[in-house]
Design a protein around this motif. Structure first.
Motif, PDB file in Angstrom:
ATOM      1  N   VAL A  68      13.156  17.151 -30.363  1.00 58.80           N
ATOM      2  CA  VAL A  68      12.329  16.605 -29.260  1.00 58.80           C
ATOM      3  C   VAL A  68      12.039  17.940 -27.978  1.00 58.80           C
ATOM      4  N   GLY A  69      12.611  18.891 -28.645  1.00 57.11           N
ATOM      5  CA  GLY A  69      12.668  20.224 -27.371  1.00 57.11           C
ATOM      6  C   GLY A  69      12.863  20.148 -26.492  1.00 57.11           C
ATOM      7  N   GLU A  70      12.249  21.165 -25.625  1.00 57.07           N
ATOM      8  CA  GLU A  70      13.030  21.343 -24.029  1.00 57.07           C
ATOM      9  C   GLU A  70      11.926  20.256 -23.207  1.00 57.07           C
ATOM     10  N   PRO A  71      12.166  19.135 -23.276  1.00 53.12           N
ATOM     11  CA  PRO A  71      10.618  18.556 -22.208  1.00 53.12           C
ATOM     12  C   PRO A  71      11.581  18.492 -20.658  1.00 53.12           C
ATOM     13  N   ALA A  72      10.625  18.805 -20.115  1.00 51.21           N
ATOM     14  CA  ALA A  72      10.677  19.037 -18.455  1.00 51.21           C
ATOM     15  C   ALA A  72      11.425  17.653 -18.507  1.00 51.21           C
ATOM     16  N   HIS A  73      11.298  16.422 -18.096  1.00 50.57           N
ATOM     17  CA  HIS A  73      12.031  15.421 -17.658  1.00 50.57           C
ATOM     18  C   HIS A  73      12.808  14.693 -18.033  1.00 50.57           C
ATOM     19  N   VAL A  74      12.424  15.617 -19.192  1.00 45.41           N
ATOM     20  CA  VAL A  74      14.314  15.458 -19.494  1.00 45.41           C
ATOM     21  C   VAL A  74      15.934  15.812 -18.543  1.00 45.41           C
ATOM     22  N   THR A  75      16.617  15.653 -17.746  1.00 46.89           N
ATOM     23  CA  THR A  75      17.582  15.870 -17.668  1.00 46.89           C
ATOM     24  C   THR A  75      19.116  15.278 -17.345  1.00 46.89           C
ATOM     25  N   SER A  76      19.283  14.925 -18.849  1.00 37.87           N
ATOM     26  CA  SER A  76      20.398  14.601 -19.417  1.00 37.87           C
ATOM     27  C   SER A  76      20.627  14.656 -20.629  1.00 37.87           C
ATOM     28  N   LEU A  77      21.980  14.136 -20.737  1.00 38.37           N
ATOM     29  CA  LEU A  77      22.164  13.689 -22.607  1.00 38.37           C
ATOM     30  C   LEU A  77      21.665  12.682 -22.399  1.00 38.37           C
ATOM     31  N   MET A  78      21.812  12.110 -21.788  1.00 44.00           N
ATOM     32  CA  MET A  78      21.435  10.069 -21.988  1.00 44.00           C
ATOM     33  C   MET A  78      19.634  10.101 -22.256  1.00 44.00           C
ATOM     34  N   GLY A  79      19.278  11.145 -21.578  1.00 46.29           N
ATOM     35  CA  GLY A  79      17.870  11.351 -21.145  1.00 46.29           C
ATOM     36  C   GLY A  79      17.132  11.988 -22.696  1.00 46.29           C
ATOM     37  N   LEU A  80      17.784  12.979 -23.196  1.00 44.78           N
ATOM     38  CA  LEU A  80      17.667  13.101 -24.539  1.00 44.78           C
ATOM     39  C   LEU A  80      17.793  12.113 -25.785  1.00 44.78           C
ATOM     40  N   TYR A  81      18.939  11.440 -25.643  1.00 50.27           N
ATOM     41  CA  TYR A  81      19.248  10.114 -27.191  1.00 50.27           C
ATOM     42  C   TYR A  81      17.953   9.174 -26.396  1.00 50.27           C
ATOM     43  N   THR A  82      17.841   9.459 -25.385  1.00 48.35           N
ATOM     44  CA  THR A  82      16.021   7.923 -25.467  1.00 48.35           C
ATOM     45  C   THR A  82      15.586   8.974 -25.776  1.00 48.35           C
ATOM     46  N   GLU A  83      15.071   9.693 -25.440  1.00 53.33           N
ATOM     47  CA  GLU A  83      13.515  11.384 -25.955  1.00 53.33           C
ATOM     48  C   GLU A  83      13.379  10.950 -27.252  1.00 53.33           C
ATOM     49  N   GLN A  84      14.453  10.715 -28.323  1.00 55.52           N
ATOM     50  CA  GLN A  84      14.327  10.756 -29.910  1.00 55.52           C
ATOM     51  C   GLN A  84      14.038   9.659 -30.305  1.00 55.52           C
ATOM     52  N   GLY A  85      13.953   8.563 -29.430  1.00 54.53           N
ATOM     53  CA  GLY A  85      13.322   7.180 -30.043  1.00 54.53           C
ATOM     54  C   GLY A  85      12.203   6.801 -29.596  1.00 54.53           C
ATOM     55  N   VAL A  86      11.232   7.668 -28.303  1.00 53.35           N
ATOM     56  CA  VAL A  86      10.312   7.824 -27.706  1.00 53.35           C
ATOM     57  C   VAL A  86       9.540   9.106 -29.305  1.00 53.35           C
ATOM     58  N   VAL A  87       9.947  10.170 -29.503  1.00 53.28           N
ATOM     59  CA  VAL A  87       8.997  10.923 -30.620  1.00 53.28           C
ATOM     60  C   VAL A  87       9.095  10.521 -31.784  1.00 53.28           C
ATOM     61  N   ALA A  88      10.144   9.724 -32.220  1.00 52.62           N
ATOM     62  CA  ALA A  88      10.374   8.893 -33.515  1.00 52.62           C
ATOM     63  C   ALA A  88       8.816   8.068 -33.743  1.00 52.62           C
ATOM     64  N   ARG A  89       8.484   7.575 -32.357  1.00 58.22           N
ATOM     65  CA  ARG A  89       7.710   6.649 -32.504  1.00 58.22           C
ATOM     66  C   ARG A  89       6.499   6.530 -31.901  1.00 58.22           C
ATOM     67  N   ARG A  90       5.770   7.960 -31.751  1.00 56.09           N
ATOM     68  CA  ARG A  90       5.100   8.984 -31.048  1.00 56.09           C
ATOM     69  C   ARG A  90       4.182   8.528 -31.775  1.00 56.09           C
ATOM     70  N   ASP A  91       3.809   8.367 -33.115  1.00 48.72           N
ATOM     71  CA  ASP A  91       2.327   8.101 -33.968  1.00 48.72           C
ATOM     72  C   ASP A  91       2.177   6.278 -34.205  1.00 48.72           C
ATOM     73  N   ARG A  92       3.326   6.022 -33.330  1.00 50.16           N
ATOM     74  CA  ARG A  92       2.881   4.515 -34.091  1.00 50.16           C
ATOM     75  C   ARG A  92       1.919   3.390 -33.058  1.00 50.16           C
ATOM     76  N   SER A  93       1.770   2.711 -33.635  1.00 45.58           N
ATOM     77  CA  SER A  93       0.327   1.971 -33.304  1.00 45.58           C
ATOM     78  C   SER A  93       1.049   0.778 -31.724  1.00 45.58           C
ATOM     79  N   PRO A  94       0.121   0.280 -30.725  1.00 45.04           N
ATOM     80  CA  PRO A  94       0.357  -0.193 -30.321  1.00 45.04           C
ATOM     81  C   PRO A  94       0.809  -1.997 -30.903  1.00 45.04           C
ATOM     82  N   ASP A  95       0.614  -2.243 -31.492  1.00 38.71           N
ATOM     83  CA  ASP A  95       0.469  -3.448 -32.459  1.00 38.71           C
ATOM     84  C   ASP A  95       2.137  -2.704 -33.475  1.00 38.71           C
ATOM     85  N   ASP A  96       2.374  -2.079 -33.991  1.00 37.72           N
ATOM     86  CA  ASP A  96       3.837  -1.680 -35.043  1.00 37.72           C
ATOM     87  C   ASP A  96       4.853  -1.467 -33.845  1.00 37.72           C
TER      88      ASP A  96
END
Length: 271
Positions: A68-96
């Motif tokens: 996930v890199g070092e996004p400025a909005h991530v400020t905690s370990l839990m934030g890093l964890y949840t960011e992985q789920g977001v990044v992993a789905r970045r290219d998925r469509s709304p329907d997906d």
């Protein structure tokens, strides 16, 4: 009520919240999924991806590990964890994303109905991020998470509503429990300080700082509290959720105005 009845109630509210959330997502045109929300660094797509991620893990999907890199909005370990789920789905469509949320929550709902938890202090076999929650805390938190993010999407794309649902009631009441910690620990109010919180649609709650510096809920409302805060449900949610400043005039403060401002400034209690 028994633990099983309480936990079953949480499950019912969560399931309704999921249905409400996906119904709102279906109303968002594809071009608006990139609209920023009140959550730093997250647009509508990211909010939907976050819910899909956590619910998939709870339904038994394998953990996802992506860079996930070092996004400025991530400020905690839990934030890093949840960011992985977001990044992993970045290219998925709304329907997906909508279909994933429906699929994994349906599977989990079916499992919870077939083998309902009966002990709130027991630990679930599967939980996200390695957090040490028991059944009671997990099931009580899921409606809150889903509904808060429904509201994030609604505010982002201009679809107001959803403030009078079971999940809305659950979340508003649940977050009111945090006032004692805010008053005693975050603000550091002295022993004997009392605060009353009145939120439209919820029963008023009162807290006092005890001699040990802890915020305790009071069984009855004091006649003359140190400070009294009043607001509607939407103002309460955006404050306690750390989302944004409420509309002008949405919050009233009676009594110690300085203390009231200090409490309002420290109310954000959700991650």
């Amino acid at each position: 009520m028994t633990d099983q009845q309480v936990l079953s109630g949480y499950i019912d509210v969560w399931w309704q919240a999921v249905n409400d959330f996906t119904a709102v997502l279906e109303q968002v045109p594809a071009e608006q999924w990139s609209t920023p929300t009140d959550l730093a660094g997250w647009d509508v797509q990211a909010v939907a991806a976050h819910i899909a991620h956590l619910e998939a893990i709870l339904a038994g999907a394998p953990e996802e590990t992506v860079e996930v890199g070092e996004p400025a909005h991530v400020t905690s370990l839990m934030g890093l964890y949840t960011e992985q789920g977001v990044v992993a789905r970045r290219d998925r469509s709304p329907d997906d994303l909508i279909n994933e949320i429906r699929s994994v929550t349906t599977a989990r709902h079916t499992t919870l109905l077939a083998d309902p938890p009966t002990d709130g202090t027991a630990k679930p076999a599967t939980i996200f991020g390695g957090i040490d929650w028991d059944w009671s805390r997990l099931l009580r938190n899921r409606p809150l998470d889903v509904w808060m993010h429904e509201q994030d999407v609604r505010r982002a794309v201009g679809l107001p509503g959803g403030l009078d649902t079971p999940a809305a009631q659950h979340t508003a009441d649940y977050l009111m429990d945090s006032l004692g910690v805010v008053l005693a620990k975050r603000v550091g109010a002295p022993a004997g300080t009392t605060a009353v919180l009145e939120v439209t649609g919820s029963a008023p709650a009162a807290f006092v700082v005890d001699e040990n510096g802890r915020g305790q809920q009071m069984p009855e409302l004091p006649a003359d509290p140190t400070v009294r805060l009043g607001m509607d449900r939407e103002a309460w949610i955006v404050l306690a959720g750390g989302r944004r400043t409420p509309e002008a005039g949405a919050v009233t403060v009676e009594g110690d105005a300085t203390l009231g401002r200090a409490v309002l400034d420290k109310l954000a209690v959700t991650p």
